[in-house]
Motif scaffolding. Structure first.
Motif, PDB file in Angstrom:
ATOM      1  N   ASP A  76      -1.700  -1.320 -11.022  1.00  0.00           N
ATOM      2  CA  ASP A  76      -2.888  -2.094 -10.609  1.00  0.00           C
ATOM      3  C   ASP A  76      -2.717  -3.613  -9.473  1.00  0.00           C
ATOM      4  O   ASP A  76      -1.408  -3.724  -9.770  1.00  0.00           O
ATOM      5  CB  ASP A  76      -3.216  -2.565 -11.528  1.00  0.00           C
ATOM      6  CG  ASP A  76      -5.127  -2.247 -11.165  1.00  0.00           C
ATOM      7  OD1 ASP A  76      -5.853  -3.150 -10.242  1.00  0.00           O
ATOM      8  OD2 ASP A  76      -6.187  -1.985 -12.266  1.00  0.00           O
ATOM      9  N   GLY A  77      -3.633  -3.038  -8.844  1.00  0.00           N
ATOM     10  CA  GLY A  77      -3.319  -4.395  -7.643  1.00  0.00           C
ATOM     11  C   GLY A  77      -3.567  -5.572  -8.543  1.00  0.00           C
ATOM     12  O   GLY A  77      -2.839  -7.126  -8.082  1.00  0.00           O
ATOM     13  N   ASP A 133      -3.559  -2.811  -1.715  1.00  0.00           N
ATOM     14  CA  ASP A 133      -4.208  -1.757  -2.142  1.00  0.00           C
ATOM     15  C   ASP A 133      -4.731  -2.165  -4.040  1.00  0.00           C
ATOM     16  O   ASP A 133      -3.936  -2.893  -3.649  1.00  0.00           O
ATOM     17  CB  ASP A 133      -3.813  -0.866  -1.435  1.00  0.00           C
ATOM     18  CG  ASP A 133      -4.496   0.143  -2.242  1.00  0.00           C
ATOM     19  OD1 ASP A 133      -6.214   0.466  -2.203  1.00  0.00           O
ATOM     20  OD2 ASP A 133      -4.736   1.795  -2.302  1.00  0.00           O
ATOM     21  N   MET A 134      -5.489  -2.524  -4.874  1.00  0.00           N
ATOM     22  CA  MET A 134      -6.166  -1.508  -5.571  1.00  0.00           C
ATOM     23  C   MET A 134      -5.164  -0.619  -6.370  1.00  0.00           C
ATOM     24  O   MET A 134      -4.997  -1.183  -7.755  1.00  0.00           O
ATOM     25  CB  MET A 134      -7.941  -1.609  -5.570  1.00  0.00           C
ATOM     26  CG  MET A 134      -8.152  -3.578  -5.345  1.00  0.00           C
ATOM     27  SD  MET A 134      -8.236  -4.648  -6.525  1.00  0.00           S
ATOM     28  CE  MET A 134      -9.100  -4.291  -8.165  1.00  0.00           C
ATOM     29  N   ARG A 135      -5.610   0.104  -6.030  1.00  0.00           N
ATOM     30  CA  ARG A 135      -4.256   1.573  -6.853  1.00  0.00           C
ATOM     31  C   ARG A 135      -2.711   1.685  -6.272  1.00  0.00           C
ATOM     32  O   ARG A 135      -2.818   2.501  -4.729  1.00  0.00           O
ATOM     33  CB  ARG A 135      -5.254   2.659  -7.038  1.00  0.00           C
ATOM     34  CG  ARG A 135      -6.663   2.887  -7.215  1.00  0.00           C
ATOM     35  CD  ARG A 135      -7.440   3.782  -6.874  1.00  0.00           C
ATOM     36  NE  ARG A 135      -8.572   3.591  -7.209  1.00  0.00           N
ATOM     37  CZ  ARG A 135      -9.825   4.679  -7.447  1.00  0.00           C
ATOM     38  NH1 ARG A 135      -9.509   6.048  -6.706  1.00  0.00           N
ATOM     39  NH2 ARG A 135     -11.198   4.173  -8.063  1.00  0.00           N
ATOM     40  N   LEU A 136      -1.891   1.856  -6.529  1.00  0.00           N
ATOM     41  CA  LEU A 136      -0.874   1.231  -5.771  1.00  0.00           C
ATOM     42  C   LEU A 136       0.246   2.624  -7.340  1.00  0.00           C
ATOM     43  O   LEU A 136      -0.119   2.843  -8.374  1.00  0.00           O
ATOM     44  CB  LEU A 136       0.214   0.089  -5.887  1.00  0.00           C
ATOM     45  CG  LEU A 136      -0.372  -1.018  -5.945  1.00  0.00           C
ATOM     46  CD1 LEU A 136      -0.280  -2.234  -5.596  1.00  0.00           C
ATOM     47  CD2 LEU A 136      -0.321  -0.574  -3.786  1.00  0.00           C
ATOM     48  N   CYS A 175       4.379  -0.111  -3.506  1.00  0.00           N
ATOM     49  CA  CYS A 175       5.107  -0.043  -4.677  1.00  0.00           C
ATOM     50  C   CYS A 175       4.642  -1.497  -5.491  1.00  0.00           C
ATOM     51  O   CYS A 175       5.104  -2.765  -4.986  1.00  0.00           O
ATOM     52  CB  CYS A 175       5.406   0.620  -5.863  1.00  0.00           C
ATOM     53  SG  CYS A 175       7.436  -0.338  -5.752  1.00  0.00           S
ATOM     54  N   ASP A 227       0.639  -1.525   0.258  1.00  0.00           N
ATOM     55  CA  ASP A 227      -0.082  -0.004  -0.067  1.00  0.00           C
ATOM     56  C   ASP A 227       0.973   1.369   0.012  1.00  0.00           C
ATOM     57  O   ASP A 227       2.016   0.911   0.604  1.00  0.00           O
ATOM     58  CB  ASP A 227      -1.114   0.155   1.023  1.00  0.00           C
ATOM     59  CG  ASP A 227      -2.385   0.341   1.529  1.00  0.00           C
ATOM     60  OD1 ASP A 227      -1.877   1.770   1.132  1.00  0.00           O
ATOM     61  OD2 ASP A 227      -3.339   0.384   1.149  1.00  0.00           O
ATOM     62  N   ASP A 228       0.402   2.411  -0.603  1.00  0.00           N
ATOM     63  CA  ASP A 228       1.091   3.726  -0.524  1.00  0.00           C
ATOM     64  C   ASP A 228       0.920   4.786   0.206  1.00  0.00           C
ATOM     65  O   ASP A 228       1.022   5.556   0.555  1.00  0.00           O
ATOM     66  CB  ASP A 228       1.253   3.951  -2.235  1.00  0.00           C
ATOM     67  CG  ASP A 228       0.014   4.091  -2.888  1.00  0.00           C
ATOM     68  OD1 ASP A 228      -0.823   3.860  -2.162  1.00  0.00           O
ATOM     69  OD2 ASP A 228      -0.333   5.944  -3.726  1.00  0.00           O
ATOM     70  N   THR A 259      -9.902  -2.562  -1.855  1.00  0.00           N
ATOM     71  CA  THR A 259     -11.033  -1.643  -2.704  1.00  0.00           C
ATOM     72  C   THR A 259     -11.247  -0.165  -1.592  1.00  0.00           C
ATOM     73  O   THR A 259     -11.828  -0.703  -0.572  1.00  0.00           O
ATOM     74  CB  THR A 259     -11.839  -2.359  -2.997  1.00  0.00           C
ATOM     75  OG1 THR A 259     -13.161  -2.958  -1.915  1.00  0.00           O
ATOM     76  CG2 THR A 259     -11.401  -3.675  -3.846  1.00  0.00           C
ATOM     77  N   ASN A 294     -14.485  -3.731  -8.648  1.00  0.00           N
ATOM     78  CA  ASN A 294     -12.825  -4.292  -8.829  1.00  0.00           C
ATOM     79  C   ASN A 294     -12.673  -5.621  -8.098  1.00  0.00           C
ATOM     80  O   ASN A 294     -11.675  -6.406  -8.658  1.00  0.00           O
ATOM     81  CB  ASN A 294     -11.771  -3.066  -7.926  1.00  0.00           C
ATOM     82  CG  ASN A 294     -11.538  -2.040  -9.109  1.00  0.00           C
ATOM     83  OD1 ASN A 294     -11.714  -2.184 -10.053  1.00  0.00           O
ATOM     84  ND2 ASN A 294     -11.636  -0.640  -8.718  1.00  0.00           N
TER      85      ASN A 294
END
Length: 469
Positions: A75-76, A68-71, A49, A24-25, A96, A103
Motif C-alpha cells: 500500500d502507498g 500511487d496508493m496501489r502498488l 514498487c 507507480d506501476d 488516489t 485514502n
C-alpha cells in the motif's frame, strides 16, 4: 521488478535541479508525470514498487516523492510512513484512484504533504510540485527558540505539541485546533503557517463569532462596487485575501448554519463568487479552524453541519492546558515579563521564589492568556524590580465549597424523574428565569446565561419554550 534507476530526464541540466521520485506501476502514468516534470526543469527517477522505491531513497536525496496508493508489493501508505520515519524532510504526495477521499485523508494523517486524484490534472500537479518545493527546511530546536512566534516549554505535552506542529506544517491538510480559551490556538495556527510551503503568502485570521450574521457573506467572499448600498468600491473577502496562503477560522463553531453551507461549497469547489459578480474566481487556501467548544458535540446537537465538520477536521491538534504543564510556568512567566517590561520601557523585573511557587500552584482557567493578564496587572501596580507573592493578587483557592453548597437538590417529585428529564427541567427553569429578568430580550438573556443567541434559540426549541417566547 528492477529499478528504473536514476532516469534523469534532463541530464544536461545543472545538478541543482530538483530531483523527484515517482512510484507507480502504470507506465502511462510514469510517462505523463515524467514529461510534465521535465518541462518544469526537474530530474526524475522512477520505481514500480515499494521495495525499489526504498532502495532509491537510500541511495540519494530527493526533493519530492509522488506515489500511487496501489502498488504490486503493498500500500502507498506504507511508503508514506517509511518516508515520515526515515526521510522526515522529504514531502510525499499520493495519487488516489477514482477521486476517493478516504485514502487521501488516511495518507494526510500518516504524514503526506498532499494528494492528487486520478485522472491527474496537470495544473494541479504543477501547483503541487511548486508548493512542495517551496517548503522551508525543517527547523532545528535552536532555530525554533529564535523564532518570534513560538510555544515555550520543555514539558512532555509541549514537546509533543511542537513536534506535531512541525509535522502538520509539512502537509496541506485542513487542521482543526481544539482546546480551552487562552491555550494558544491562534499561535499554533501561525506556527503551522510560518513553517509551511505557504509561509511567504498571507495568513488571514478571522474571529467567526465577532462578525454580524448579515455581513458574513460579504466579509468572507467579498463584493463588487455597487452590489448594494454602501458598496463604494470592490472588496476582496477573506478567501481572496488569503489566496495562496492560510485562512484561520477562529471560533468556527459560532458560524450560523446558513453560512456553514456556503463555506462548505467554497471549500469543496475552491471557487468564490463575490456579491454582485456572475463569474467565480479560483482560490487556493489552506483552512485551519479552531474553537474552545467541543465541535463534535455541536454536530450532535445540530448546531454544526457534519459534512463541514469532516472537511475541517482532517487532522485534529489538541492544545494542552497550562495546569498540565506546571513545570513550564517559570519559563513562560519569565518570557512574558521580559516582553512586558520591554514594551513598557521599564527595567527588567524578576519573580521571587514565593511568587513563582504561587504561580505554579494556580489552575489558570484562562491558561496562558490569563497568566499574561496576571503579570500585566502586576506590573501596572508594582514598581519594584522584584515581584513577590502579595504583588500577584491571585484569588484564593478556597472557591469551590460555596458553589457546591448552592446546588439545588431535587424535590420529592423530581427525584422520581429520569436524569435527563431532571436536567432538562433545571435548564428550562434557568432559561425562563433569564428571559423574565431581561423582559424576554433573548440577546440579554443569552448573555446572562453565558451562551450565544443561536444556542439559546436551539435550547428553547428543544425544551418547547418557543411558543411562549
Amino acid at each position: 521488478m528492477s529499478v528504473d534507476s536514476e532516469r534523469s530526464v534532463n541530464s544536461h541540466r545543472k545538478t541543482a535541479s530538483p530531483h523527484i521520485l515517482i512510484v507507480d506501476d502504470e507506465p502511462d502514468i510514469i510517462e505523463l508525470l515524467e514529461l510534465t516534470l521535465a518541462r518544469m526543469g526537474m530530474d526524475v527517477s522512477s520505481a514500480q514498487c515499494i521495495g525499489d522505491a526504498k532502495q532509491l531513497l537510500q541511495s540519494r536525496q530527493f526533493q519530492l516523492c509522488l506515489t500511487d496508493m496501489r502498488l504490486p508489493d503493498g500500500d502507498g501508505l506504507e511508503l508514506v510512513k517509511y518516508i515520515a520515519q526515515h526521510c522526515a524532510d522529504l514531502p510525499v504526495a499520493v495519487i488516489t484512484a477514482h477521486g476517493t477521499t478516504e485514502n487521501a485523508v488516511a495518507a494526510l494523517k500518516a504524514g503526506a504533504f498532499d494528494y492528487l486524484p486520478k485522472p491527474v490534472s496537470l495544473k494541479q500537479l504543477r501547483d503541487l510540485v511548486k508548493s512542495a518545493l517551496s517548503l522551508p527546511p525543517m527547523q532545528t530546536e535552536s532555530a525554533v527558540q529564535v523564532s518570534q512566534r513560538v510555544l515555550l516549554g520543555e514539558s512532555a505535552p509541549m514537546l509533543q505539541l511542537r513536534a506535531t506542529i512541525d509535522k502538520l506544517s509539512r502537509s496541506q491538510a485542513a487542521v482543526y485546533i481544539s482546546g480551552e480559551s487562552g491555550s494558544g490556538k491562534e499561535l499554533a495556527a501561525r506556527m503551522i503557517h510560518e513553517r509551511s510551503a505557504r509561509h511567504t503568502q498571507p495568513f488571514v485570521a478571522v474571529n467567526c463569532g465577532a462578525i454580524p450574521e448579515n455581513l458574513m457573506e460579504s466579509e468572507f467572499f467579498g463584493y463588487k462596487k455597487g452590489a448594494f448600498t454602501g458598496a463604494e468600491k470592490d472588496h476582496d473577502g477573506f478567501f481572496l485575501a488569503a489566496n495562496g496562503g492560510t485562512l484561520f477560522l477562529d471560533e468556527v463553531a459560532d458560524l450560523p448554519l446558513t453560512m456553514q453551507v456556503k463555506l462548505l461549497r467554497v471549500i469543496q469547489e475552491k471557487q468564490v463568487r463575490r456579491i454582485g459578480e456572475t463569474q467565480e474566481k479560483s482560490v487556493d487556501v489552506r483552512i485551519i479552524s479552531a474553537t474552545h467548544k467541543k465541535l463534535n458535540l455541536c454536530v450532535e446537537t445540530g448546531q454544526f453541519r457534519q459534512d463541514l465538520y469532516y472537511r475541517l477536521n482532517v487532522i485534529e491538534l489538541n492544545m494542552p492546558v497550562l495546569r498540565e504543564m506546571r513545570e513550564d510556568i517559570p519559563l513562560i512567566a519569565e518570557a512574558v515579563l521580559v516582553k512586558l517590561c520591554r514594551e513598557a520601557g521599564r527595567s527588567a523585573c524578576s519573580l521571587k521564589k514565593d511568587a513563582l511557587a504561587l504561580l505554579k500552584s494556580y489552575d489558570y482557567p484562562g491558561n496562558v492568556r490569563e497568566l499574561e493578564n496576571i503579570l500585566e496587572r502586576t506590573l501596572a501596580l508594582c514598581f519594584d524590580t522584584e515581584i513577590g507573592k502579595e504583588d500577584l493578587q491571585l484569588p484564593h483557592k478556597a472557591k469551590e465549597t460555596p458553589q457546591i453548597a448552592t446546588i439545588r437538590l431535587p424535590t420529592d417529585l423530581e427525584q422520581s424523574l429520569p436524569l435527563q428529564d431532571f436536567l432538562d427541567r433545571l435548564e428550562k427553569d434557568s432559561i425562563v428565569k433569564a428571559l423574565n429578568e431581561n423582559r424576554y430580550n433573548r440577546t440579554k438573556a443569552a448573555k446572562t446565561l453565558g451562551i450565544t443567541v443561536r444556542s439559546l434559540r436551539y435550547r428553547m426549541e428543544r425544551l418547547g419554550l418557543n411558543e411562549r417566547a
